[in-house]
Design a protein around this motif. Structure first.
Motif, PDB file in Angstrom:
ATOM      1  N   LEU A 168      39.995  16.899  60.053  1.00 59.51           N
ATOM      2  CA  LEU A 168      40.780  18.126  60.106  1.00 59.51           C
ATOM      3  C   LEU A 168      42.257  17.797  60.281  1.00 59.51           C
ATOM      4  N   PRO A 169      43.131  18.721  59.914  1.00 59.16           N
ATOM      5  CA  PRO A 169      44.572  18.481  60.084  1.00 59.16           C
ATOM      6  C   PRO A 169      44.931  18.296  61.556  1.00 59.16           C
ATOM      7  N   ARG A 170      45.909  17.427  61.801  1.00 59.95           N
ATOM      8  CA  ARG A 170      46.364  17.162  63.169  1.00 59.95           C
ATOM      9  C   ARG A 170      47.724  17.758  63.468  1.00 59.95           C
ATOM     10  N   ASN A 171      48.425  18.197  62.436  1.00 61.52           N
ATOM     11  CA  ASN A 171      49.742  18.796  62.647  1.00 61.52           C
ATOM     12  C   ASN A 171      49.995  19.837  61.556  1.00 61.52           C
ATOM     13  N   SER A 172      51.128  20.497  61.623  1.00 62.13           N
ATOM     14  CA  SER A 172      51.397  21.597  60.687  1.00 62.13           C
ATOM     15  C   SER A 172      51.549  21.120  59.244  1.00 62.13           C
ATOM     16  N   LYS A 173      52.126  19.937  59.026  1.00 59.75           N
ATOM     17  CA  LYS A 173      52.247  19.422  57.660  1.00 59.75           C
ATOM     18  C   LYS A 173      50.869  19.180  57.057  1.00 59.75           C
ATOM     19  N   GLU A 174      49.994  18.584  57.847  1.00 59.17           N
ATOM     20  CA  GLU A 174      48.631  18.348  57.377  1.00 59.17           C
ATOM     21  C   GLU A 174      47.895  19.674  57.198  1.00 59.17           C
ATOM     22  N   GLY A 175      48.186  20.644  58.056  1.00 56.89           N
ATOM     23  CA  GLY A 175      47.580  21.967  57.932  1.00 56.89           C
ATOM     24  C   GLY A 175      47.946  22.633  56.622  1.00 56.89           C
ATOM     25  N   ILE A 176      49.206  22.476  56.221  1.00 54.73           N
ATOM     26  CA  ILE A 176      49.658  23.036  54.942  1.00 54.73           C
ATOM     27  C   ILE A 176      48.948  22.335  53.786  1.00 54.73           C
ATOM     28  N   LEU A 177      48.861  21.004  53.849  1.00 55.66           N
ATOM     29  CA  LEU A 177      48.162  20.248  52.808  1.00 55.66           C
ATOM     30  C   LEU A 177      46.699  20.684  52.719  1.00 55.66           C
ATOM     31  N   PHE A 178      46.047  20.819  53.858  1.00 55.91           N
ATOM     32  CA  PHE A 178      44.645  21.246  53.934  1.00 55.91           C
ATOM     33  C   PHE A 178      44.485  22.624  53.292  1.00 55.91           C
ATOM     34  N   LEU A 179      45.348  23.559  53.650  1.00 54.54           N
ATOM     35  CA  LEU A 179      45.308  24.910  53.091  1.00 54.54           C
ATOM     36  C   LEU A 179      45.556  24.886  51.585  1.00 54.54           C
ATOM     37  N   LEU A 180      46.517  24.091  51.138  1.00 57.62           N
ATOM     38  CA  LEU A 180      46.812  24.008  49.704  1.00 57.62           C
ATOM     39  C   LEU A 180      45.607  23.495  48.922  1.00 57.62           C
ATOM     40  N   ILE A 181      44.977  22.436  49.427  1.00 52.30           N
ATOM     41  CA  ILE A 181      43.819  21.873  48.733  1.00 52.30           C
ATOM     42  C   ILE A 181      42.714  22.917  48.614  1.00 52.30           C
ATOM     43  N   ILE A 182      42.366  23.524  49.741  1.00 52.63           N
ATOM     44  CA  ILE A 182      41.279  24.504  49.739  1.00 52.63           C
ATOM     45  C   ILE A 182      41.620  25.702  48.869  1.00 52.63           C
ATOM     46  N   SER A 183      42.836  26.224  49.002  1.00 49.55           N
ATOM     47  CA  SER A 183      43.188  27.440  48.252  1.00 49.55           C
ATOM     48  C   SER A 183      43.276  27.178  46.754  1.00 49.55           C
ATOM     49  N   ILE A 184      43.804  26.044  46.355  1.00 46.05           N
ATOM     50  CA  ILE A 184      43.911  25.744  44.921  1.00 46.05           C
ATOM     51  C   ILE A 184      42.525  25.562  44.306  1.00 46.05           C
ATOM     52  N   ILE A 185      41.660  24.822  44.990  1.00 48.67           N
ATOM     53  CA  ILE A 185      40.287  24.650  44.487  1.00 48.67           C
ATOM     54  C   ILE A 185      39.580  26.001  44.437  1.00 48.67           C
ATOM     55  N   SER A 186      39.690  26.769  45.498  1.00 48.04           N
ATOM     56  CA  SER A 186      38.983  28.047  45.585  1.00 48.04           C
ATOM     57  C   SER A 186      39.428  29.021  44.507  1.00 48.04           C
ATOM     58  N   VAL A 187      40.725  29.209  44.375  1.00 48.48           N
ATOM     59  CA  VAL A 187      41.236  30.181  43.404  1.00 48.48           C
ATOM     60  C   VAL A 187      40.883  29.750  41.986  1.00 48.48           C
ATOM     61  N   ASN A 188      40.922  28.462  41.715  1.00 45.18           N
ATOM     62  CA  ASN A 188      40.654  27.986  40.359  1.00 45.18           C
ATOM     63  C   ASN A 188      39.168  27.921  40.018  1.00 45.18           C
ATOM     64  N   THR A 189      38.306  28.106  40.979  1.00 44.37           N
ATOM     65  CA  THR A 189      36.871  28.137  40.692  1.00 44.37           C
ATOM     66  C   THR A 189      36.283  29.528  40.918  1.00 44.37           C
ATOM     67  N   ILE A 190      36.599  30.130  42.048  1.00 48.61           N
ATOM     68  CA  ILE A 190      36.005  31.420  42.394  1.00 48.61           C
ATOM     69  C   ILE A 190      36.456  32.511  41.421  1.00 48.61           C
TER      70      ILE A 190
END
Length: 167
Positions: A7-29
């Protein structure tokens, strides 16, 4: 104490985590849901690609401004201190997908049809369970595992760099 590497440990990693999930999700769902609504064809897919940027912005804002705060308040009510990582991730995913699928079953229809109408509300009990199921399984089996793998890889690289500096 062992730090969680998935899991992300800081806000930069949190943004990266959110970007990965949201891009995959929007492009598949989105393409799956639109394909089920209008049929699977090249034209339908191309039309879907045109709305994906707007849906991606809506998804990110919905996660940050609505689902995140709601899930943050609900999680402590259901999760215990002894519950493990997988139980926490599963509940978090379930709650996030529930909130987002409710919102996006309505908003997504408005964006896709380019008009605000009562249609998604009238058809809500028909479309929401299907949309929830599609989103839940894509999140659980595709988007979340990829994002956690990226975090684990990133943290392993950071740990190796720290160990080489300390040595």
């Amino acid at each position: 104490m062992l730090r969680e590497t998935r899991l992300p440990r800081n806000s930069k990693e949190g943004i990266l985590f959110l970007l990965i999930i949201s891009i995959i999700s929007v492009n598949t769902i989105a393409p799956i849901i639109v394909g089920l609504e209008r049929g699977f064809s090249r034209e339908v897919y191309i039309d879907t690609l045109k709305i994906i940027p707007f849906m991606w912005i809506i998804v990110v804002l919905s996660v940050r401004l609505i689902a995140g705060p709601v899930v943050g308040k609900l999680m402590p009510k259901f999760i215990g201190q002894t519950d493990g990582f997988n139980a926490r991730v599963l509940l978090n995913t379930l709650l996030n997908v529930t909130v987002l699928s409710i919102l996006l079953s309505i908003i997504g229809t408005w964006v896709g049809t380019k008009q605000i109408s009562l249609e998604p509300l009238k058809n809500f009990l028909h479309i929401w369970p299907r949309n929830f199921a599609i989103a839940f399984w894509i999140e659980l089996l595709v988007a979340q595992p990829i994002a956690r793998f990226v975090m684990k890889t990133l943290h392993a690289k950071q740990d190796r760099k720290t160990e080489s500096v300390d040595a």
